[in-house]
Write an enzyme that holds these catalytic residues in place. Sequence first.
Site, PDB file in Angstrom:
ATOM      1  N   CYS A 181      79.726  49.190  31.790  1.00  8.94           N
ATOM      2  CA  CYS A 181      79.369  50.600  31.662  1.00  8.94           C
ATOM      3  C   CYS A 181      80.427  51.502  32.296  1.00  8.94           C
ATOM      4  O   CYS A 181      81.512  51.642  31.774  1.00  8.94           O
ATOM      5  CB  CYS A 181      77.976  50.826  32.238  1.00  8.94           C
ATOM      6  SG  CYS A 181      77.272  52.442  31.864  1.00  8.94           S
ATOM      7  N   ALA A 182      80.112  52.142  33.414  1.00  8.54           N
ATOM      8  CA  ALA A 182      81.044  53.042  34.093  1.00  8.54           C
ATOM      9  C   ALA A 182      81.988  52.301  35.028  1.00  8.54           C
ATOM     10  O   ALA A 182      83.003  52.844  35.458  1.00  8.54           O
ATOM     11  CB  ALA A 182      80.268  54.097  34.879  1.00  8.54           C
TER      12      ALA A 182
END
Length: 181
Positions: free
Chosen positions: A139-140
Amino acid sequence: WAVRLAARRCFDGDDDDSEADDGDTKAAEAAEQAAEARTAHLLFLSRQEIEAVTVVDLLRRAGVEVCMAALGPPSDSVVGSHGIGVRADAALADVDGTAFDMIVLPGGMPGAAHLKDDARVVEMLRRAGERGSYLAAICAAPSVLAHAGLLDGRAATSFPGFLDAQSTPGLQLSNAPVVID
């Protein structure tokens, strides 16, 4: 996934054709390596629970030793972005980063920012990269790898907006759901 990881390690650099080896033997060797693999899984505040717990669950089911390390004390419950608490196995301060074959960074905000801002995490990632350990970010969290200088000249993906090809030299930013480089 762990067996694929171990198989990759088992077959990388295997240029010795002098002795034929059947598929069953190679599969057994790969399974044995998976059972011996050690993974550090870093937990932090405000991470996405599914990105942390699912990876740990799958690896442990495959027989991989997983150490969930928290940035703070392991006795504190690490609460994710959806209010679910998980107890870490150890504090990052007590973990020998050189003992792991792979480091996994779960995503979520502001958790990924906490990882990026922690000098211990950045140094552990850099040293793991130098040793050739496997690094995974969800994800991030690929932004943490970029911050550590580990995506320079490599292909990567992330949740939209967390990686910038202009600020990471040579980054080949992909929209693919998974990138292996």
